[in-house]
Design a protein around this motif. Structure first.
Motif, PDB file in Angstrom:
ATOM      1  N   TRP A 185      -2.935  -8.582   9.334  1.00 13.17           N
ATOM      2  CA  TRP A 185      -3.154  -8.246  10.746  1.00 13.17           C
ATOM      3  C   TRP A 185      -1.908  -8.678  11.506  1.00 13.17           C
ATOM      4  O   TRP A 185      -1.596  -9.867  11.582  1.00 13.17           O
ATOM      5  CB  TRP A 185      -4.391  -8.969  11.258  1.00 13.17           C
ATOM      6  N   THR A 186      -1.186  -7.739  12.065  1.00 13.10           N
ATOM      7  CA  THR A 186       0.094  -8.047  12.698  1.00 13.10           C
ATOM      8  C   THR A 186      -0.103  -8.573  14.114  1.00 13.10           C
ATOM      9  O   THR A 186      -1.150  -8.334  14.737  1.00 13.10           O
ATOM     10  CB  THR A 186       0.993  -6.794  12.765  1.00 13.10           C
ATOM     11  N   PRO A 187       0.912  -9.249  14.680  1.00 13.84           N
ATOM     12  CA  PRO A 187       0.831  -9.706  16.073  1.00 13.84           C
ATOM     13  C   PRO A 187       0.675  -8.549  17.062  1.00 13.84           C
ATOM     14  O   PRO A 187       0.184  -8.745  18.174  1.00 13.84           O
ATOM     15  CB  PRO A 187       2.179 -10.423  16.275  1.00 13.84           C
ATOM     16  N   GLU A 188       1.093  -7.342  16.645  1.00 15.75           N
ATOM     17  CA  GLU A 188       0.956  -6.170  17.525  1.00 15.75           C
ATOM     18  C   GLU A 188      -0.468  -5.624  17.552  1.00 15.75           C
ATOM     19  O   GLU A 188      -0.764  -4.713  18.326  1.00 15.75           O
ATOM     20  CB  GLU A 188       1.914  -5.064  17.073  1.00 15.75           C
ATOM     21  N   GLY A 189      -1.340  -6.136  16.695  1.00 14.01           N
ATOM     22  CA  GLY A 189      -2.746  -5.749  16.742  1.00 14.01           C
ATOM     23  C   GLY A 189      -3.187  -4.784  15.675  1.00 14.01           C
ATOM     24  O   GLY A 189      -4.374  -4.447  15.592  1.00 14.01           O
ATOM     25  N   ASN A 190      -2.252  -4.301  14.847  1.00 18.18           N
ATOM     26  CA  ASN A 190      -2.634  -3.331  13.825  1.00 18.18           C
ATOM     27  C   ASN A 190      -2.754  -3.993  12.450  1.00 18.18           C
ATOM     28  O   ASN A 190      -2.150  -5.040  12.188  1.00 18.18           O
ATOM     29  CB  ASN A 190      -1.604  -2.204  13.745  1.00 18.18           C
ATOM     30  N   LEU A 191      -3.539  -3.373  11.595  1.00 18.10           N
ATOM     31  CA  LEU A 191      -3.665  -3.807  10.217  1.00 18.10           C
ATOM     32  C   LEU A 191      -2.641  -3.088   9.351  1.00 18.10           C
ATOM     33  O   LEU A 191      -2.281  -1.940   9.622  1.00 18.10           O
ATOM     34  CB  LEU A 191      -5.067  -3.501   9.677  1.00 18.10           C
ATOM     35  N   LEU A 192      -2.209  -3.766   8.302  1.00 20.56           N
ATOM     36  CA  LEU A 192      -1.415  -3.126   7.257  1.00 20.56           C
ATOM     37  C   LEU A 192      -2.308  -2.903   6.046  1.00 20.56           C
ATOM     38  O   LEU A 192      -3.321  -3.584   5.879  1.00 20.56           O
ATOM     39  CB  LEU A 192      -0.201  -3.982   6.911  1.00 20.56           C
ATOM     40  N   HIS A 193      -1.936  -1.960   5.198  1.00 22.18           N
ATOM     41  CA  HIS A 193      -2.851  -1.476   4.161  1.00 22.18           C
ATOM     42  C   HIS A 193      -2.757  -2.247   2.851  1.00 22.18           C
ATOM     43  O   HIS A 193      -3.764  -2.437   2.160  1.00 22.18           O
ATOM     44  CB  HIS A 193      -2.575   0.009   3.904  1.00 22.18           C
ATOM     45  N   SER A 194      -1.554  -2.707   2.488  1.00 21.10           N
ATOM     46  CA  SER A 194      -1.346  -3.236   1.146  1.00 21.10           C
ATOM     47  C   SER A 194      -0.503  -4.501   1.185  1.00 21.10           C
ATOM     48  O   SER A 194       0.433  -4.618   1.983  1.00 21.10           O
ATOM     49  CB  SER A 194      -0.651  -2.168   0.280  1.00 21.10           C
ATOM     50  N   GLN A 250      -5.377  -9.011 -26.178  1.00 19.69           N
ATOM     51  CA  GLN A 250      -4.515  -8.689 -25.041  1.00 19.69           C
ATOM     52  C   GLN A 250      -5.353  -8.015 -23.946  1.00 19.69           C
ATOM     53  O   GLN A 250      -5.992  -6.991 -24.193  1.00 19.69           O
ATOM     54  CB  GLN A 250      -3.363  -7.785 -25.467  1.00 19.69           C
ATOM     55  N   LYS A 251      -5.315  -8.592 -22.758  1.00 20.39           N
ATOM     56  CA  LYS A 251      -6.137  -8.091 -21.657  1.00 20.39           C
ATOM     57  C   LYS A 251      -5.610  -6.754 -21.137  1.00 20.39           C
ATOM     58  O   LYS A 251      -4.418  -6.441 -21.276  1.00 20.39           O
ATOM     59  CB  LYS A 251      -6.145  -9.104 -20.509  1.00 20.39           C
ATOM     60  N   PRO A 252      -6.485  -5.988 -20.510  1.00 21.38           N
ATOM     61  CA  PRO A 252      -6.016  -4.777 -19.823  1.00 21.38           C
ATOM     62  C   PRO A 252      -5.009  -5.137 -18.739  1.00 21.38           C
ATOM     63  O   PRO A 252      -5.025  -6.241 -18.189  1.00 21.38           O
ATOM     64  CB  PRO A 252      -7.307  -4.201 -19.207  1.00 21.38           C
ATOM     65  N   ARG A 253      -4.157  -4.184 -18.411  1.00 20.49           N
ATOM     66  CA  ARG A 253      -3.147  -4.422 -17.384  1.00 20.49           C
ATOM     67  C   ARG A 253      -3.808  -4.578 -16.010  1.00 20.49           C
ATOM     68  O   ARG A 253      -4.798  -3.921 -15.703  1.00 20.49           O
ATOM     69  CB  ARG A 253      -2.137  -3.278 -17.370  1.00 20.49           C
ATOM     70  N   LEU A 254      -3.223  -5.450 -15.216  1.00 25.12           N
ATOM     71  CA  LEU A 254      -3.751  -5.796 -13.895  1.00 25.12           C
ATOM     72  C   LEU A 254      -2.965  -5.070 -12.816  1.00 25.12           C
ATOM     73  O   LEU A 254      -1.737  -5.078 -12.823  1.00 25.12           O
ATOM     74  CB  LEU A 254      -3.647  -7.306 -13.692  1.00 25.12           C
ATOM     75  N   ASP A 255      -3.674  -4.455 -11.873  1.00 23.69           N
ATOM     76  CA  ASP A 255      -3.037  -3.952 -10.654  1.00 23.69           C
ATOM     77  C   ASP A 255      -3.220  -5.044  -9.593  1.00 23.69           C
ATOM     78  O   ASP A 255      -4.306  -5.202  -9.037  1.00 23.69           O
ATOM     79  CB  ASP A 255      -3.686  -2.644 -10.198  1.00 23.69           C
ATOM     80  N   ASP A 256      -2.138  -5.790  -9.329  1.00 29.50           N
ATOM     81  CA  ASP A 256      -2.259  -6.995  -8.508  1.00 29.50           C
ATOM     82  C   ASP A 256      -1.875  -6.789  -7.051  1.00 29.50           C
ATOM     83  O   ASP A 256      -1.532  -7.749  -6.356  1.00 29.50           O
ATOM     84  CB  ASP A 256      -1.446  -8.143  -9.109  1.00 29.50           C
ATOM     85  N   LYS A 257      -1.950  -5.552  -6.562  1.00 29.52           N
ATOM     86  CA  LYS A 257      -1.804  -5.385  -5.119  1.00 29.52           C
ATOM     87  C   LYS A 257      -3.157  -5.654  -4.458  1.00 29.52           C
ATOM     88  O   LYS A 257      -4.224  -5.474  -5.067  1.00 29.52           O
ATOM     89  CB  LYS A 257      -1.290  -3.989  -4.768  1.00 29.52           C
ATOM     90  N   CYS A 258      -3.125  -6.092  -3.213  1.00 29.97           N
ATOM     91  CA  CYS A 258      -4.345  -6.369  -2.449  1.00 29.97           C
ATOM     92  C   CYS A 258      -4.457  -5.326  -1.343  1.00 29.97           C
ATOM     93  O   CYS A 258      -3.603  -5.265  -0.455  1.00 29.97           O
ATOM     94  CB  CYS A 258      -4.296  -7.772  -1.835  1.00 29.97           C
ATOM     95  N   LEU A 259      -5.494  -4.500  -1.402  1.00 31.99           N
ATOM     96  CA  LEU A 259      -5.712  -3.456  -0.407  1.00 31.99           C
ATOM     97  C   LEU A 259      -6.698  -3.944   0.642  1.00 31.99           C
ATOM     98  O   LEU A 259      -7.746  -4.500   0.300  1.00 31.99           O
ATOM     99  CB  LEU A 259      -6.237  -2.188  -1.079  1.00 31.99           C
ATOM    100  N   THR A 260      -6.389  -3.726   1.896  1.00 28.87           N
ATOM    101  CA  THR A 260      -7.184  -4.280   2.988  1.00 28.87           C
ATOM    102  C   THR A 260      -8.630  -3.803   2.938  1.00 28.87           C
ATOM    103  O   THR A 260      -9.566  -4.607   3.021  1.00 28.87           O
ATOM    104  CB  THR A 260      -6.549  -3.909   4.338  1.00 28.87           C
ATOM    105  N   SER A 261      -8.836  -2.496   2.794  1.00 30.16           N
ATOM    106  CA  SER A 261     -10.202  -1.961   2.806  1.00 30.16           C
ATOM    107  C   SER A 261     -11.014  -2.513   1.641  1.00 30.16           C
ATOM    108  O   SER A 261     -12.184  -2.885   1.797  1.00 30.16           O
ATOM    109  CB  SER A 261     -10.167  -0.432   2.760  1.00 30.16           C
ATOM    110  N   TRP A 262     -10.419  -2.567   0.454  1.00 28.44           N
ATOM    111  CA  TRP A 262     -11.144  -3.058  -0.724  1.00 28.44           C
ATOM    112  C   TRP A 262     -11.408  -4.555  -0.612  1.00 28.44           C
ATOM    113  O   TRP A 262     -12.463  -5.033  -1.044  1.00 28.44           O
ATOM    114  CB  TRP A 262     -10.351  -2.754  -1.985  1.00 28.44           C
ATOM    115  N   ASN A 263     -10.454  -5.304  -0.058  1.00 31.08           N
ATOM    116  CA  ASN A 263     -10.690  -6.726   0.168  1.00 31.08           C
ATOM    117  C   ASN A 263     -11.871  -6.933   1.108  1.00 31.08           C
ATOM    118  O   ASN A 263     -12.692  -7.830   0.905  1.00 31.08           O
ATOM    119  CB  ASN A 263      -9.433  -7.391   0.743  1.00 31.08           C
ATOM    120  N   ALA A 264     -11.963  -6.104   2.128  1.00 31.37           N
ATOM    121  CA  ALA A 264     -13.072  -6.231   3.073  1.00 31.37           C
ATOM    122  C   ALA A 264     -14.416  -5.955   2.400  1.00 31.37           C
ATOM    123  O   ALA A 264     -15.414  -6.627   2.685  1.00 31.37           O
ATOM    124  CB  ALA A 264     -12.860  -5.287   4.257  1.00 31.37           C
ATOM    125  N   MET A 265     -14.458  -4.978   1.487  1.00 31.28           N
ATOM    126  CA  MET A 265     -15.702  -4.712   0.753  1.00 31.28           C
ATOM    127  C   MET A 265     -16.100  -5.914  -0.094  1.00 31.28           C
ATOM    128  O   MET A 265     -17.273  -6.265  -0.181  1.00 31.28           O
ATOM    129  CB  MET A 265     -15.535  -3.486  -0.137  1.00 31.28           C
TER     130      MET A 265
END
Length: 671
Positions: A452-461, A404-419
């Motif tokens: 990346w929203t149409p208003e120009g800002n990034l969202l985090h998760s 049985q695999k370890p549990r997965l945290d399947d959210k995608c965080l913007t900063s970590w995705n960029a790294m």
């Protein structure tokens, strides 16, 4: 009632069935605490945190604990990865109160959020006793509690401000050598890294030290970097069966990891190993890159192109209980049964002996010697041993996949995705594997389309098709950094334009003219109880140091004097503060490139082909730009010549005569 079932964070959902009336961090929850004049418990952790799970099982699943918490407190659960701003503020408070930090992070606060007590892991009996005493004190002696909170709040406000360097003179660049010499005293000369446990990999430290040793031809430092990268790669900390690094080792030899695998560690380490491979062409480094990226593709990649956050430290063991490391460990008799006649050689390679033993007859696979040394001792060819090792790992992978695999945290965080995006781009640059570039570009599309929203800002998760939480400075800083890097390996100017657009948004929404640094929270976001300016580099570089490096590169490519002014101000305030260099390594990288850096423009119809040659070289002090057509980027303006490919090498805003071949410009780069 427990409201966490309404959340998407895997960590919060882990607590959704607790008998505690947990609420999420939001304005409504904070308003409720004020309206009811109740103390707040803020409990902060993350999905892969072992001791968070222990405290949940002992206390937060317990009805006696629930009664005390529900009757006297507003209880807030926070995923530190979703709300790094909340985590940072209350971690500072905990460090003021106790002199230490860690997770789970538990603080008790006044109804307005100002902290009055804090701790990390607390046993059930102590937790109940403490909460009852605090509730009684607030009910009967509230003024004393408020006075303490006010004093602590003053300290938080002071800590939140970056001390200004009021001197006009520049801090001498030559001091960088003194700082590195002092830093060396903490090196572990046997296993690499630092001579202490627990042992963190600190990718940005390794990146700077490699750069420093290259510029100043310091072979002692370079040997330490290679020792660290080699010993880290030998296993234990690195999962030799399936790839990927755990967060840290609990011992000094990189052997027994804290088994959680975090996206941000692996993204940064790919970049470090890619640069080391360019420099050394060490095949061990290449194998680490390939195997780790295979792990990322198999376990931490969403079909939309995003990258998941982490795998848990804990997994279900053979008696159906959660146990740290259960998925990864092996017993001797099990390995003997699997490997048969190869067992003796396998045991020598992976130290199924006292060196590789952990506890309870469990072994964590780790090399102690190089394969070439082992091959020589056993009178077999290196090539044959390499093939055997690959077969062993594949066999163990197949068997382990049935656990049985370890549990997965399947959210995608913007900063970590960029790294991770940058890691893939760097791997493509070093190895030329076009699939790595395709994955990087798919992730760039994921960020621009989903976060990346149409208003120009990034969202985090992002999770389950929904993006949320106003982006923090780290999201912008690392995304800008990744887009700059993607431009530098493709010459696709759209990536560079994206980087500049996000930078200008940061200047509007995050930059503080008085502090001359960027705040962690946007002006559009709800403000916390104290300001937060992240300047010290850690396992992840500080958001301000990443922004400063971004601004420096963009100041050159866009001939932007305002960006340059900001960089100079930030560096002026920081360099005088540096005492322990490990906490400022990304700033020191900027300091180094400002004093030793060069710029290279490649313009012409064959610019892309020539770029591949340049990118395969280790040239950490070169900022690269280029185009196969006329470009509007100021650094490239008027440099395109039809039917020619020209190389322009510049330094201190002055350029040499252009060359028409890679070989000619390479000799000037190295001169």
């Amino acid at each position: 009632m427990n409201e966490l079932h309404l959340e998407s964070s895997p960590y919060l959902l882990q607590h959704a069935q607790n008998p505690i009336f947990w609420k999420a961090w939001n304005n409504n929850t904070l308003a409720t605490a004020k309206n009811e004049n109740k103390l707040i418990i803020i409990s902060i952790g993350y999905a892969a945190c072992h001791w968070c799970h222990v405290m949940e099982h002992e206390s937060f699943e317990n009805n006696e604990v629930a009664t005390v918490m529900n009757n006297n407190y507003i209880a807030i659960k926070v995923d530190k990865e979703e709300r790094p701003d909340v985590d940072a503020i209350y971690m500072k408070a905990l460090q003021i109160m106790t002199g230490q930090g860690g997770w789970p992070l538990n603080v008790v606060c006044l109804p307005d959020g100002r902290p009055v007590w804090g701790a990390t892991y607390v046993k059930k009996e102590n937790w109940i006793d403490t909460l009852e005493q605090l509730a009684d004190m607030y009910h009967n002696h509230s003024q004393k509690v408020i006075e303490y909170a006010e004093k602590l709040h003053e300290g938080l406000n002071i800590l939140g401000i970056v001390e200004q360097n009021m001197h006009t003179d520049e801090f001498p660049f030559e001091n960088i050598h003194f700082l590195v010499e002092k830093w060396q005293k903490s090196f572990d000369l046997e296993y690499g890294g630092y001579a202490r446990a627990p042992k963190f990999m600190m990718p940005n430290n390794l990146e700077f030290l490699q750069y420093y040793s290259y510029i100043f031809q310091n072979n002692t430092i370079l040997k330490h970097v290679d020792l660290s990268l080699t010993k880290m790669a030998y296993g234990g900390l690195f999962d030799t069966v399936d790839g990927g690094f755990s967060r840290y080792s609990v011992d000094i030899k990189w052997h027994i990891p804290h088994f959680e695998k975090m996206l941000y560690d692996n993204g940064q380490l790919i970049s470090v190993y890619a640069e080391a491979y360019k420099r050394s062409k060490n095949q061990l480094y290449k194998s680490i890159i390939d195997k780790t990226l295979q792990f990322i593709a198999n376990e931490l990649t969403d079909k939309s192109g995003g990258f998941y956050a982490s795998l848990d430290a804990d997994s279900i063991n053979e008696i159906q209980e959660l146990e740290e490391g259960a998925f990864y460990v092996w017993k001797k008799n099990e390995l003997e049964s699997i490997l048969k006649e190869d067992y003796s050689l396998f045991a020598e390679v992976f130290n199924i002996n006292s060196f590789g033993h952990w506890e309870h007859e469990n072994y964590v696979l780790i090399q102690k010697e190089s394969l070439s040394e082992i091959a020589t001792k056993n009178n077999i060819s290196l090539e044959k041993l390499i093939l055997k090792k690959q077969r062993w790992e594949n066999l163990l992978y197949q068997i382990r996949s049935k656990r049985q695999k370890p549990r997965l945290d399947d959210k995608c965080l913007t900063s970590w995705n960029a790294m991770m995006l940058k890691g893939y781009a760097d791997a493509y640059s070093a190895l030329g594997n076009i699939n790595y570039l395709a994955i990087a570009e798919k992730n760039a599309l994921f960020i621009t389309q989903k976060l990346w929203t149409p208003e120009g800002n990034l969202l985090h998760s992002y999770k389950n098709g929904t993006a949320k939480i106003e982006g923090f400075l780290e999201d912008y800083a690392f995304t800008i950094d990744a887009f700059i890097r993607l431009y530098q390996v493709t010459f696709n100017e759209e990536y560079l334009q994206n980087a500049k657009q996000l930078t200008d948004y940061c200047l509007e929404q995050f930059y503080d003219e008085n502090q001359q640094f960027f705040a962690f929270n946007s002006r559009n976001d709800s403000q916390l109880i104290a300001p937060h300016f992240e300047v010290e580099d850690n396992v992840i570089p500080a958001a301000n140091s990443v922004m400063a490096n971004n601004l420096y590169t963009l100041s050159i490519l866009y001939h932007n004097s305002y960006y340059e002014k900001l960089v100079n101000q930030m560096l002026h305030h920081i360099t005088v503060k540096i005492d322990y260099a490990s906490a400022y390594s990304n700033w020191m990288k900027l300091w180094l490139i400002k004093n030793s850096g060069k710029e290279l423009a490649i313009c012409g119809e064959k610019a892309q082909q020539e770029l591949q040659k340049i990118n395969s070289e280790y040239l950490p002090n070169i900022i690269i730009a280029g185009s196969s057509r006329n470009s509007s980027i100021p650094f490239l303006a008027h440099r395109f010549v039809a039917n020619e490919t020209m190389f322009y090498l510049c330094e201190n805003k002055s350029c040499l005569q252009p060359e028409t071949s890679f070989e000619a410009i390479q000799s000037k780069i190295n001169s």
